[in-house]
Design a protein around this motif. Structure first.
Motif, PDB file in Angstrom:
ATOM      1  N   UNK A   1      43.632  41.282  48.658  1.00 29.16           N
ATOM      2  CA  UNK A   1      43.043  40.130  49.340  1.00 29.16           C
ATOM      3  C   UNK A   1      41.528  40.111  49.226  1.00 29.16           C
ATOM      4  N   UNK A   2      41.024  40.428  48.014  1.00 32.01           N
ATOM      5  CA  UNK A   2      39.580  40.600  47.850  1.00 32.01           C
ATOM      6  C   UNK A   2      39.096  40.013  46.520  1.00 32.01           C
ATOM      7  N   UNK A   3      37.933  39.353  46.592  1.00 34.28           N
ATOM      8  CA  UNK A   3      37.255  38.835  45.407  1.00 34.28           C
ATOM      9  C   UNK A   3      35.813  39.337  45.442  1.00 34.28           C
ATOM     10  N   UNK A   4      35.292  39.742  44.289  1.00 27.97           N
ATOM     11  CA  UNK A   4      33.901  40.171  44.173  1.00 27.97           C
ATOM     12  C   UNK A   4      33.206  39.210  43.220  1.00 27.97           C
ATOM     13  N   UNK A   5      32.048  38.687  43.683  1.00 23.26           N
ATOM     14  CA  UNK A   5      31.316  37.741  42.852  1.00 23.26           C
ATOM     15  C   UNK A   5      29.882  38.210  42.641  1.00 23.26           C
ATOM     16  N   UNK A   6      29.277  37.698  41.599  1.00 26.08           N
ATOM     17  CA  UNK A   6      27.860  37.921  41.330  1.00 26.08           C
ATOM     18  C   UNK A   6      27.153  36.608  41.617  1.00 26.08           C
ATOM     19  N   UNK A   7      26.184  36.640  42.517  1.00 27.40           N
ATOM     20  CA  UNK A   7      25.472  35.418  42.880  1.00 27.40           C
ATOM     21  C   UNK A   7      24.320  35.222  41.906  1.00 27.40           C
ATOM     22  N   UNK A   8      24.505  34.281  40.987  1.00 25.90           N
ATOM     23  CA  UNK A   8      23.450  33.977  40.027  1.00 25.90           C
ATOM     24  C   UNK A   8      22.422  33.062  40.678  1.00 25.90           C
ATOM     25  N   UNK A   9      21.257  32.977  40.091  1.00 27.72           N
ATOM     26  CA  UNK A   9      20.158  32.213  40.655  1.00 27.72           C
ATOM     27  C   UNK A   9      20.575  30.749  40.913  1.00 27.72           C
ATOM     28  N   UNK A  10      20.309  30.283  42.123  1.00 26.41           N
ATOM     29  CA  UNK A  10      20.607  28.915  42.505  1.00 26.41           C
ATOM     30  C   UNK A  10      22.010  28.693  43.054  1.00 26.41           C
ATOM     31  N   UNK A  11      22.886  29.672  42.895  1.00 25.66           N
ATOM     32  CA  UNK A  11      24.278  29.518  43.336  1.00 25.66           C
ATOM     33  C   UNK A  11      24.374  29.332  44.830  1.00 25.66           C
ATOM     34  N   UNK A  12      23.562  30.016  45.581  1.00 23.35           N
ATOM     35  CA  UNK A  12      23.600  29.930  47.050  1.00 23.35           C
ATOM     36  C   UNK A  12      23.084  28.588  47.561  1.00 23.35           C
ATOM     37  N   UNK A  13      22.501  27.802  46.665  1.00 25.88           N
ATOM     38  CA  UNK A  13      21.929  26.523  47.076  1.00 25.88           C
ATOM     39  C   UNK A  13      22.868  25.359  46.825  1.00 25.88           C
ATOM     40  N   UNK A  14      24.002  25.590  46.185  1.00 26.27           N
ATOM     41  CA  UNK A  14      24.963  24.517  45.891  1.00 26.27           C
ATOM     42  C   UNK A  14      25.661  24.046  47.140  1.00 26.27           C
TER      43      UNK A  14
ATOM     44  N   UNK B   1      44.951  32.616  46.199  1.00 27.76           N
ATOM     45  CA  UNK B   1      43.503  32.746  46.378  1.00 27.76           C
ATOM     46  C   UNK B   1      43.041  32.321  47.768  1.00 27.76           C
ATOM     47  N   UNK B   2      43.734  31.364  48.354  1.00 27.16           N
ATOM     48  CA  UNK B   2      43.314  30.836  49.650  1.00 27.16           C
ATOM     49  C   UNK B   2      43.364  31.920  50.722  1.00 27.16           C
ATOM     50  N   UNK B   3      42.248  32.094  51.403  1.00 27.38           N
ATOM     51  CA  UNK B   3      42.179  33.058  52.495  1.00 27.38           C
ATOM     52  C   UNK B   3      41.729  34.449  52.107  1.00 27.38           C
ATOM     53  N   UNK B   4      41.583  34.746  50.805  1.00 28.34           N
ATOM     54  CA  UNK B   4      41.138  36.095  50.465  1.00 28.34           C
ATOM     55  C   UNK B   4      39.648  36.235  50.756  1.00 28.34           C
ATOM     56  N   UNK B   5      39.235  37.456  51.049  1.00 27.97           N
ATOM     57  CA  UNK B   5      37.842  37.731  51.400  1.00 27.97           C
ATOM     58  C   UNK B   5      36.988  37.789  50.139  1.00 27.97           C
ATOM     59  N   UNK B   6      35.766  37.261  50.250  1.00 25.48           N
ATOM     60  CA  UNK B   6      34.842  37.226  49.123  1.00 25.48           C
ATOM     61  C   UNK B   6      33.623  38.078  49.459  1.00 25.48           C
ATOM     62  N   UNK B   7      33.301  38.965  48.529  1.00 22.22           N
ATOM     63  CA  UNK B   7      32.155  39.864  48.673  1.00 22.22           C
ATOM     64  C   UNK B   7      31.205  39.662  47.506  1.00 22.22           C
ATOM     65  N   UNK B   8      29.913  39.803  47.773  1.00 27.32           N
ATOM     66  CA  UNK B   8      28.923  39.839  46.695  1.00 27.32           C
ATOM     67  C   UNK B   8      29.018  41.205  46.033  1.00 27.32           C
ATOM     68  N   UNK B   9      28.557  41.305  44.797  1.00 22.31           N
ATOM     69  CA  UNK B   9      28.592  42.597  44.114  1.00 22.31           C
ATOM     70  C   UNK B   9      27.632  43.605  44.738  1.00 22.31           C
ATOM     71  N   UNK B  10      26.847  43.170  45.704  1.00 23.15           N
ATOM     72  CA  UNK B  10      25.986  44.070  46.475  1.00 23.15           C
ATOM     73  C   UNK B  10      26.742  44.706  47.647  1.00 23.15           C
ATOM     74  N   UNK B  11      27.978  44.228  47.900  1.00 26.73           N
ATOM     75  CA  UNK B  11      28.783  44.744  49.001  1.00 26.73           C
ATOM     76  C   UNK B  11      28.803  43.837  50.216  1.00 26.73           C
TER      77      UNK B  11
END
Length: 169
Positions: free
Chosen positions: A156-169, A101-111
């Protein structure tokens, strides 16, 4: 990227006088240690054959072939132990080796590209991924199905959904 040698524990001390060492296991299931015939020190620097393994208070006591004195065991302190992926096998569906998992790119489900996985740590009920972002503070992502939608180690890719408040952690 799939690493062929995986970190599985660390020698933290000697045990008794006959060359045994105390190991903190970094595996979810310590029973895997009973199946190992050998381990490596520092990424194939040196291979050690395992003579005996036993559990003690959440740690392991290992005896290696040819390490027969406390002085020999002392030289192994603070060394990381590795095992071959082929011996450990692949994790079950939806589970991953941390090193993959270390070093893989992370994308929001919006792209939108968010960053890369910098760290993975347990919190008791689940794991948390630390996402290193360019020019912003790191983001903490709980490794739960509602947030982590897709992981493709080979890509080398992960897609996440940013739920409310997640960006504030």
């Amino acid at each position: 990227m799939r690493h062929q040698l995986l970190e599985i524990g660390k020698i933290v001390n000697t045990h008794a006088l006959r060359g045994e060492v105390k190991v903190i296991p970094w595996t979810d299931d310590v029973a895997i240690w009973d199946q190992l015939e050998s381990v490596y020190l520092q990424k194939q620097e040196e291979k050690l054959d395992i003579q005996a393994v036993r559990s003690q208070k959440g740690n392991l006591i290992l005896k290696f072939v040819g390490i027969d004195t406390i002085e020999q065991a002392q030289l192994l302190r603070d060394r990381v132990l590795y095992a071959e992926r082929s011996v450990l096998g692949e994790p079950p569906e939806g589970r991953y080796y941390i090193c993959d998992l270390l070093g893989i790119e992370v994308f929001a489900d919006t792209g939108e590209k968010l960053g890369t996985v910098k760290e993975v740590f347990p919190t008791g009920s689940s794991y948390v991924y630390t996402i290193k972002r360019q020019g912003e503070k790191d983001m903490l992502i709980p490794a739960i199905p509602e947030v982590v939608l897709q992981v493709d180690i080979d890509e080398g890719k992960m897609v996440i959904h940013i739920i409310e408040g997640l960006d504030e952690l």
